[in-house]
Design an enzyme around this catalytic site. Structure first.
Site, short mmCIF file in Angstrom:
data_model
loop_
_atom_site.label_atom_id
_atom_site.label_comp_id
_atom_site.label_asym_id
_atom_site.label_seq_id
_atom_site.Cartn_x
_atom_site.Cartn_y
_atom_site.Cartn_z
N ASP A 194 -1.28 12.73 -2.58
CA ASP A 194 -1.29 11.59 -1.68
C ASP A 194 -2.33 11.70 -0.57
OD1 ASP A 194 -0.14 9.08 -0.75
OD2 ASP A 194 0.77 10.22 0.88
N SER A 217 0.73 3.61 2.08
CA SER A 217 1.00 3.64 0.64
C SER A 217 2.10 2.64 0.28
CB SER A 217 1.43 5.05 0.20
OG SER A 217 0.43 5.99 0.50
N GLN A 267 -2.62 4.76 -7.26
CA GLN A 267 -1.88 4.40 -6.06
C GLN A 267 -2.39 3.07 -5.51
OE1 GLN A 267 -2.42 6.27 -1.96
NE2 GLN A 267 -0.49 7.25 -2.58
#
Length: 274
Positions: A194, A217, A267
């Protein structure tokens, strides 16, 4: 990170094949008041791992971030056993803080199979990490990410003319050696995944900390192709492919120094420019 503190969870009540509840603390990310999403991903995966047989390893996860987490309070993770088949197992893990759901993750595990054939593209040609400077020099010296991970970023090129695509490449490994535990290695890779991915979209705005730009996110998907040790240098090849409607999409791949593709990531993130 050599001991896995940032991704550890502890039992609250219950344990075993029927699930149970565990909890952990997610350290801050870019903002001191908001937790780093990778810590929540890793802890949710660790919670799901506690409910499957030891001979099964994660091969994919799909998570949605529902609301921001606070690093000041514990996060509780509850895992539901969805299915156990002959080769695959499915789990659903939910993260709750202050009685509100903050993350939901579907995780699939599988038994190893004997097929030794592999097909993959060629690894990107980038400089060795020993020739690169600290890509996280902008972070405070006591920031948990900087203390947990070594980060060597390849100097960034401008966005590809006419395509809108932005590429960034970075070598990453943990600070310190991890125990010989494949479960821990998978959770650490989720933690790492991430960090630089969605921020690739910030390059045109003056990343790492552009003024007037919000980034958070929304969802995160990951596919684990082969076992890997995150305490050895891994190349994280990230690319931002589209931005609009207050969102941005990025993809990434993890490579070993020997050229093995070990994981793929996608993502979507909220991206607002004031």
């Amino acid at each position: 990170m050599g001991k896995g503190e940032h991704i550890s969870v502890r039992e609250v009540e219950g344990e075993g094949p029927d699930g149970g509840i565990v909890e952990g603390y997610c350290h801050p990310g870019r903002a001191p008041s908001r937790s780093y999403g990778g810590a929540a991903l890793a802890q949710a995966l660790a919670a799901a791992y506690r409910t499957v047989d030891h001979d099964r390893a994660v091969h994919s996860l799909h998570a949605y971030f529902l609301r921001a987490l606070s690093p000041q309070r514990p996060v509780r993770y509850a895992t539901d056993v969805v299915r156990d088949g002959r080769s695959y197992s499915m789990r659903q893990t939910t993260a709750v803080q202050d009685s509100e759901e903050a993350l939901t993750m579907s995780v699939s595990f599988k038994s190893a199979q004997g097929d030794g054939s592999w097909r993959q593209p060629q690894m990107p040609d980038v400089p060795d990490p020993g020739r690169l400077g600290d890509g996280w020099a902008f972070r405070p010296t006591d920031h948990p990410l900087r203390n947990a991970l070594e980060y060597r970023e390849v100097p960034r090129a401008a966005p590809h003319p006419g395509t809108g695509r932005i590429d960034r490449y970075a070598w990453i490994r943990t600070v310190g050696t991890l125990p010989d535990d494949p479960t821990l290695h998978a959770c650490v890779l989720a933690y790492v995944s991430d960090a630089p991915l969605a921020p690739t979209a910030l390059v045109p705005y003056g990343e790492p900390r552009p003024v007037g730009v919000a980034l958070a996110s929304l969802d995160h998907a990951m596919w684990f192709h082969r076992p890997v040790r995150p305490d050895r240098w891994l190349l994280y090849a990230c690319r931002s492919t589209v931005a609009g409607d207050g969102r941005t999409l990025a993809h990434g791949e993890f490579w070993t120094r020997d050229g093995d593709l070990v994981a793929s990531v996608a993502q979507e993130a909220l991206l607002r420019v004031r």
